[in-house]
Motif scaffolding. Structure first.
Motif, PDB file in Angstrom:
ATOM      1  N   ALA A 189       1.777   9.099  -6.470  1.00  0.00           N
ATOM      2  CA  ALA A 189       2.315  10.459  -6.320  1.00  0.00           C
ATOM      3  C   ALA A 189       3.380  10.765  -7.366  1.00  0.00           C
ATOM      4  O   ALA A 189       3.854  11.910  -7.454  1.00  0.00           O
ATOM      5  CB  ALA A 189       2.898  10.630  -4.924  1.00  0.00           C
ATOM      6  N   TYR A 242       3.048  12.247  -0.116  1.00  0.00           N
ATOM      7  CA  TYR A 242       2.351  11.604  -1.225  1.00  0.00           C
ATOM      8  C   TYR A 242       1.004  12.268  -1.506  1.00  0.00           C
ATOM      9  O   TYR A 242       0.273  11.847  -2.402  1.00  0.00           O
ATOM     10  CB  TYR A 242       2.099  10.122  -0.911  1.00  0.00           C
ATOM     11  CG  TYR A 242       3.343   9.277  -0.788  1.00  0.00           C
ATOM     12  CD1 TYR A 242       4.572   9.676  -1.326  1.00  0.00           C
ATOM     13  CD2 TYR A 242       3.293   8.051  -0.115  1.00  0.00           C
ATOM     14  CE1 TYR A 242       5.704   8.890  -1.200  1.00  0.00           C
ATOM     15  CE2 TYR A 242       4.427   7.254   0.007  1.00  0.00           C
ATOM     16  CZ  TYR A 242       5.627   7.682  -0.525  1.00  0.00           C
ATOM     17  OH  TYR A 242       6.740   6.892  -0.400  1.00  0.00           O
ATOM     18  N   LEU A 277       0.893   4.166  -2.943  1.00  0.00           N
ATOM     19  CA  LEU A 277       0.762   5.595  -2.683  1.00  0.00           C
ATOM     20  C   LEU A 277       1.914   6.370  -3.322  1.00  0.00           C
ATOM     21  O   LEU A 277       1.712   7.443  -3.904  1.00  0.00           O
ATOM     22  CB  LEU A 277       0.733   5.864  -1.174  1.00  0.00           C
ATOM     23  CG  LEU A 277      -0.552   5.491  -0.432  1.00  0.00           C
ATOM     24  CD1 LEU A 277      -0.379   5.722   1.061  1.00  0.00           C
ATOM     25  CD2 LEU A 277      -1.726   6.304  -0.954  1.00  0.00           C
ATOM     26  N   ARG A 278       3.113   5.840  -3.206  1.00  0.00           N
ATOM     27  CA  ARG A 278       4.285   6.506  -3.791  1.00  0.00           C
ATOM     28  C   ARG A 278       4.159   6.591  -5.309  1.00  0.00           C
ATOM     29  O   ARG A 278       4.395   7.657  -5.908  1.00  0.00           O
ATOM     30  CB  ARG A 278       5.568   5.766  -3.417  1.00  0.00           C
ATOM     31  CG  ARG A 278       6.817   6.302  -4.126  1.00  0.00           C
ATOM     32  CD  ARG A 278       8.065   5.590  -3.720  1.00  0.00           C
ATOM     33  NE  ARG A 278       8.055   4.165  -4.014  1.00  0.00           N
ATOM     34  CZ  ARG A 278       8.225   3.647  -5.237  1.00  0.00           C
ATOM     35  NH1 ARG A 278       8.368   4.450  -6.292  1.00  0.00           N
ATOM     36  NH2 ARG A 278       8.233   2.335  -5.409  1.00  0.00           N
ATOM     37  N   ALA A 309       2.866   9.775   3.865  1.00  0.00           N
ATOM     38  CA  ALA A 309       1.509  10.012   3.377  1.00  0.00           C
ATOM     39  C   ALA A 309       1.293  11.484   3.049  1.00  0.00           C
ATOM     40  O   ALA A 309       0.630  11.825   2.057  1.00  0.00           O
ATOM     41  CB  ALA A 309       0.497   9.552   4.420  1.00  0.00           C
ATOM     42  N   CYS A 348      -1.686  12.155   0.212  1.00  0.00           N
ATOM     43  CA  CYS A 348      -2.823  11.283   0.528  1.00  0.00           C
ATOM     44  C   CYS A 348      -3.650  11.962   1.620  1.00  0.00           C
ATOM     45  O   CYS A 348      -3.158  12.191   2.731  1.00  0.00           O
ATOM     46  CB  CYS A 348      -2.344   9.920   0.998  1.00  0.00           C
ATOM     47  SG  CYS A 348      -3.702   8.805   1.463  1.00  0.00           S
ATOM     48  N   THR A 349      -4.890  12.277   1.317  1.00  0.00           N
ATOM     49  CA  THR A 349      -5.747  13.000   2.265  1.00  0.00           C
ATOM     50  C   THR A 349      -6.830  12.111   2.878  1.00  0.00           C
ATOM     51  O   THR A 349      -7.695  12.600   3.591  1.00  0.00           O
ATOM     52  CB  THR A 349      -6.426  14.201   1.568  1.00  0.00           C
ATOM     53  OG1 THR A 349      -7.187  13.725   0.450  1.00  0.00           O
ATOM     54  CG2 THR A 349      -5.382  15.202   1.072  1.00  0.00           C
ATOM     55  N   ASP A 350      -6.775  10.835   2.593  1.00  0.00           N
ATOM     56  CA  ASP A 350      -7.760   9.892   3.134  1.00  0.00           C
ATOM     57  C   ASP A 350      -7.349   9.533   4.563  1.00  0.00           C
ATOM     58  O   ASP A 350      -6.586   8.591   4.789  1.00  0.00           O
ATOM     59  CB  ASP A 350      -7.811   8.645   2.251  1.00  0.00           C
ATOM     60  CG  ASP A 350      -8.955   7.710   2.616  1.00  0.00           C
ATOM     61  OD1 ASP A 350      -9.421   7.763   3.772  1.00  0.00           O
ATOM     62  OD2 ASP A 350      -9.367   6.907   1.758  1.00  0.00           O
ATOM     63  N   ILE A 373      -5.168   6.302   6.078  1.00  0.00           N
ATOM     64  CA  ILE A 373      -3.854   6.518   6.709  1.00  0.00           C
ATOM     65  C   ILE A 373      -3.853   5.960   8.122  1.00  0.00           C
ATOM     66  O   ILE A 373      -2.904   5.286   8.544  1.00  0.00           O
ATOM     67  CB  ILE A 373      -3.491   8.021   6.717  1.00  0.00           C
ATOM     68  CG1 ILE A 373      -3.339   8.533   5.281  1.00  0.00           C
ATOM     69  CG2 ILE A 373      -2.193   8.258   7.492  1.00  0.00           C
ATOM     70  CD1 ILE A 373      -3.205  10.036   5.184  1.00  0.00           C
ATOM     71  N   GLU A 395       0.829  -1.210   0.000  1.00  0.00           N
ATOM     72  CA  GLU A 395       0.000   0.000   0.000  1.00  0.00           C
ATOM     73  C   GLU A 395       0.865   1.263   0.000  1.00  0.00           C
ATOM     74  O   GLU A 395       0.529   2.257  -0.660  1.00  0.00           O
ATOM     75  CB  GLU A 395      -0.942   0.000   1.205  1.00  0.00           C
ATOM     76  CG  GLU A 395      -1.987  -1.106   1.186  1.00  0.00           C
ATOM     77  CD  GLU A 395      -2.930  -1.023  -0.004  1.00  0.00           C
ATOM     78  OE1 GLU A 395      -3.107   0.092  -0.566  1.00  0.00           O
ATOM     79  OE2 GLU A 395      -3.489  -2.069  -0.383  1.00  0.00           O
ATOM     80  N   LYS A 418     -10.462  -0.117   1.018  1.00  0.00           N
ATOM     81  CA  LYS A 418      -9.208  -0.253   0.282  1.00  0.00           C
ATOM     82  C   LYS A 418      -8.348  -1.389   0.818  1.00  0.00           C
ATOM     83  O   LYS A 418      -7.458  -1.880   0.113  1.00  0.00           O
ATOM     84  CB  LYS A 418      -8.406   1.053   0.351  1.00  0.00           C
ATOM     85  CG  LYS A 418      -8.955   2.193  -0.487  1.00  0.00           C
ATOM     86  CD  LYS A 418      -8.038   3.409  -0.364  1.00  0.00           C
ATOM     87  CE  LYS A 418      -8.563   4.583  -1.174  1.00  0.00           C
ATOM     88  NZ  LYS A 418      -7.684   5.781  -1.042  1.00  0.00           N
TER      89      LYS A 418
END
Length: 283
Positions: free
Chosen positions: A25, A65, A21-22, A62, A67-69, A73, A17, A231
């Motif tokens: 991004a 990257y 994410l990386r 995060a 990631c705003t979820d 996270i 995961e 997810k």
């Protein structure tokens, strides 16, 4: 940091995961490593589950990257900081790691959905039924290997019979109920157990009779285990070499659809119990 010799499926999933994410991004492993003040090799170890990652480092990644979820996270942080040593650890070295990974998945699952075509699902099996299944393995298991697998399978039932049971919905084809893996007595006891468990509030048993229409496009065995967020759901498929864990978004969506199709053509729970009662009198 000492590398893990054999990371668990859960540890590997965390790394996967983070890599997803990386890549989303648009960063390379070297660029991500620089954000942590480490090297590309160390980043590779984190993303392969060979080494852990602290909460601070995970949240920093995060953030970089984008990631705003937050729920996602937080779920990853829980995976990274989890130090659970469950009952299955007593089987480490006695059973293949896939058995332990499955137990760990059971433990952390938020719900479980299953489709069974030819065999009664492991969580519903009686000891005699499980013994017959493991006795038919090729290559043949030693008596010690067989008994270890049986004890482990019986212990796994805690996920639906323990103090904090997981919601469980299973669709069983009539074939699985009729096939005698051993003898008549074993089959009768197995069907009786399924009927008993089907009365529990958190367990839903549905049946697909041989003469039910509309089943051809959804006729494969599967297990769908819910994660803390969608997810992180996981599908388990049995293969000749053992269980396979599936977790890509496209595949998860496909298996969700597949389960709903099977669910839609199966008998309702009450009708399913009536059907199993009738079948039990015929065995």
């Amino acid at each position: 940091m000492v590398l893990r010799r054999e990371p668990t499926a859960r540890q590997v999933r965390l790394g996967v995961e983070l890599r997803r994410l990386r890549e989303a991004a648009g960063l390379t492993a070297r660029e991500a490593a620089a954000l942590l003040g480490t090297g590309r090799v160390q980043m590779s170890h984190i993303e392969s589950g060979l080494t852990g990652v602290s909460e601070e480092r995970l949240r920093r990644l995060a953030s970089h990257y984008a990631c705003t979820d937050k729920e996602f996270i937080d779920a990853l942080v829980a995976m990274a900081t989890d130090r659970t040593r469950g009952w299955w650890e007593e089987y480490r070295g006695l059973l293949p790691t896939q058995f332990l990974d499955l137990s760990e998945l059971d433990h952390h699952g938020s719900f479980r959905q299953e489709v069974a075509i030819l065999f009664v699902p492991g969580l519903l099996q009686t000891e005699d039924y499980a013994r017959a299944v493991f006795s038919s393995r090729v290559p043949e298991l030693t008596s010690e290997e067989r008994e270890s697998r049986i004890r482990h399978r019986m212990a796994r039932r805690v996920v639906i019979e323990g103090p904090s049971p997981t919601p469980y919905e299973v669709v069983i084809h009539e074939a699985a109920l009729r096939i005698r893996v051993s003898d008549r007595t074993t089959s009768q006891a197995q069907v009786a157990r399924i009927l008993e468990l089907s009365e529990a509030d958190h367990i839903t048993v549905r049946v697909i009779p041989f003469d039910l229409d509309g089943f051809a496009r959804a006729s494969s065995t599967m297990t769908y285990v819910g994660g803390p967020v969608p997810k992180l759901d996981t599908v388990v498929r049995d293969a000749p070499h053992g269980s396979v864990f599936i977790d890509t978004e496209a595949q998860l969506n496909a298996y969700r659809t597949r389960f709903h199709r099977v669910q839609a053509v199966s008998l309702e729970p009450e009708r399913s119990r009536d059907f199993i009662h009738k079948l039990a009198r015929e065995l």
